[in-house]
Write a protein that holds these residues in place. Structure first.
Motif, mmCIF file in Angstrom:
data_model
loop_
_atom_site.group_PDB
_atom_site.id
_atom_site.type_symbol
_atom_site.label_atom_id
_atom_site.label_comp_id
_atom_site.label_asym_id
_atom_site.label_seq_id
_atom_site.Cartn_x
_atom_site.Cartn_y
_atom_site.Cartn_z
ATOM 1 N N LYS A 194 1.669 23.967 -122.337
ATOM 2 C CA LYS A 194 1.248 22.567 -122.355
ATOM 3 C C LYS A 194 -0.205 22.437 -121.903
ATOM 4 C CE LYS A 194 4.186 19.747 -120.323
ATOM 5 N NZ LYS A 194 4.342 18.651 -121.296
ATOM 6 N N THR A 195 -0.613 23.245 -120.921
ATOM 7 C CA THR A 195 -1.992 23.194 -120.433
ATOM 8 C C THR A 195 -2.972 23.730 -121.472
ATOM 9 O OG1 THR A 195 -1.237 23.470 -118.141
ATOM 10 C CG2 THR A 195 -3.551 23.942 -118.598
ATOM 11 N N LEU A 196 -2.583 24.818 -122.136
ATOM 12 C CA LEU A 196 -3.459 25.418 -123.148
ATOM 13 C C LEU A 196 -3.745 24.458 -124.291
ATOM 14 C CD1 LEU A 196 -2.119 29.089 -123.363
ATOM 15 C CD2 LEU A 196 -4.347 28.334 -122.508
ATOM 16 N N ALA A 197 -2.849 23.505 -124.509
ATOM 17 C CA ALA A 197 -3.085 22.509 -125.560
ATOM 18 C C ALA A 197 -4.297 21.637 -125.247
ATOM 19 C CB ALA A 197 -1.845 21.627 -125.722
ATOM 20 N N HIS A 198 -4.705 21.636 -123.962
ATOM 21 C CA HIS A 198 -5.855 20.826 -123.550
ATOM 22 C C HIS A 198 -7.131 21.650 -123.428
ATOM 23 C CE1 HIS A 198 -3.402 17.264 -122.466
ATOM 24 N NE2 HIS A 198 -2.490 18.172 -122.196
ATOM 25 N N VAL A 199 -7.007 22.983 -123.579
ATOM 26 C CA VAL A 199 -8.164 23.861 -123.402
ATOM 27 C C VAL A 199 -8.887 24.023 -124.734
ATOM 28 C CG1 VAL A 199 -8.955 26.145 -122.719
ATOM 29 C CG2 VAL A 199 -7.034 25.071 -121.513
ATOM 30 N N GLU A 200 -10.081 23.470 -124.824
ATOM 31 C CA GLU A 200 -10.840 23.536 -126.067
ATOM 32 C C GLU A 200 -11.979 24.553 -126.004
ATOM 33 O OE1 GLU A 200 -12.178 19.597 -126.751
ATOM 34 O OE2 GLU A 200 -10.178 18.775 -127.163
ATOM 35 N N TRP A 201 -12.372 24.955 -124.802
ATOM 36 C CA TRP A 201 -13.527 25.831 -124.641
ATOM 37 C C TRP A 201 -13.168 27.312 -124.744
ATOM 38 C CZ3 TRP A 201 -12.866 28.992 -120.376
ATOM 39 C CH2 TRP A 201 -11.937 28.549 -119.422
ATOM 40 N N LEU A 202 -11.860 27.643 -124.724
ATOM 41 C CA LEU A 202 -11.439 29.042 -124.791
ATOM 42 C C LEU A 202 -10.949 29.352 -126.205
ATOM 43 C CD1 LEU A 202 -11.110 31.532 -122.952
ATOM 44 C CD2 LEU A 202 -8.737 30.830 -122.587
ATOM 45 N N PRO A 203 -11.594 30.283 -126.917
ATOM 46 C CA PRO A 203 -11.216 30.571 -128.313
ATOM 47 C C PRO A 203 -9.774 31.062 -128.434
ATOM 48 C CG PRO A 203 -13.339 31.560 -127.759
ATOM 49 C CD PRO A 203 -12.737 31.077 -126.470
#
Length: 292
Positions: free
Chosen positions: A209-218
């Motif tokens: 769920k958190t990774l869905a908000h991470v845009e800066w990590l390819p």
């Protein structure tokens, strides 16, 4: 007295960290979802690394439990840090999770507890409380894992078949005598593995769920379907861990294991209790074979 002061300091620091997090959630960050910010996401990573590094250091450097007069040291300061940061973090996460709502479809709850946070102004502070709860939980749980691995006392919490069959099923359901108890009772060790597995599912689904908000990590793009299923499992296993915790604490009270419970506040147990109810651990203490 020195140990008692260290324990109180660890408890006070844990509660203070939570209070600061709650205050910031409703003031400074009341309009800023921390899970969506780069700084907030780095905070999760830093807390995880700090827990692992400090836990490993503690496992390598800590003193062994010992008999000191009429009492036995059961938990050091490191144990209090890992236990109470994890516990306080879990309770805060449950509170904020309830406020945000479980099993939501079209803005409505699918079970008996309603959605308390309906507007964005209500959701963001609770989401940030959840963030600070996750920070505490990750730090404490990873501190414990690294400490446990570094100590290499595998039998401390990993049960064998005799623990499950004789020390749990036989002792409590068949009422058969079982005296082969170590620092943690066979029943406690038998309950630890399912508890850890449930917590691991919550951790993994929370990470998705958190990774869905991470845009800066390819390469971290999460589809809406994956996010939805992660949310379902996150909610289901959160309910399970709440019920499991209630049963766990309830059994400790009902079965009269008060010295074990009280030791999480004092750090010690009476020597007589250890000798009679934890004979395997007592033998390790008296022969110097204990690893922790």
């Amino acid at each position: 007295m020195l140990m008692r002061n260290k324990i109180l300091l660890a408890l006070a620091a844990t509660l203070a960290a939570l209070v600061v997090g709650i205050v910031l959630s409703f003031t400074t960050f009341k309009t800023t979802p921390l899970f969506d910010s780069v700084a907030g996401q780095w905070g999760i990573l830093v807390a995880s690394i700090a827990g692992l590094v400090l836990g490993a250091a503690r496992g390598l450097l800590k003193k062994k439990n010992a008999i000191e007069g009429d009492v036995v040291t059961r938990h050091g300061v490191g144990s209090f840090i890992s236990h109470w940061t994890t516990a306080v973090g879990i309770f805060a996460a449950i509170y904020s999770g309830v406020m945000l709502g479980f099993f939501i479809m079209n803005g409505k709850s699918l079970w008996v507890i309603p959605v308390f946070s309906q507007t964005l102004q209500q959701v963001i502070p609770q989401l940030n409380v959840h963030y600070f709860a996750v920070i505490l939980t990750l730090f404490g749980s990873l501190f414990f894992v690294a400490d446990y691995i570094a100590t290499r006392d595998w039998s401390l919490l990993i049960p064998n078949l005799r623990d499950v069959i004789h020390g749990f099923i036989g002792k409590y359901f068949l009422r058969r005598k079982w005296d082969n108890e170590d620092k943690y009772l066979s029943s406690q060790k038998s309950a630890a593995i399912p508890y850890l597995l449930v917590g691991l599912v919550i951790l993994i689904t929370g990470a998705v769920k958190t990774l869905a908000h991470v845009e800066w990590l390819p390469g971290t793009g999460i589809s809406a379907s994956a996010w939805g299923w992660a949310t379902v499992f996150h909610d289901v296993f959160t309910v399970l861990i709440v019920l499991y915790t209630i049963v766990h604490v309830g059994l400790v009270v009902l079965l009269g294991h008060w010295p074990s419970l009280i030791s999480w506040f004092t750090g010690t147990m009476p020597k007589e209790t250890v000798e009679h109810h934890h004979p395997v651990w007592y033998e390790k203490l008296t022969t110097g074979k204990n690893k922790s």
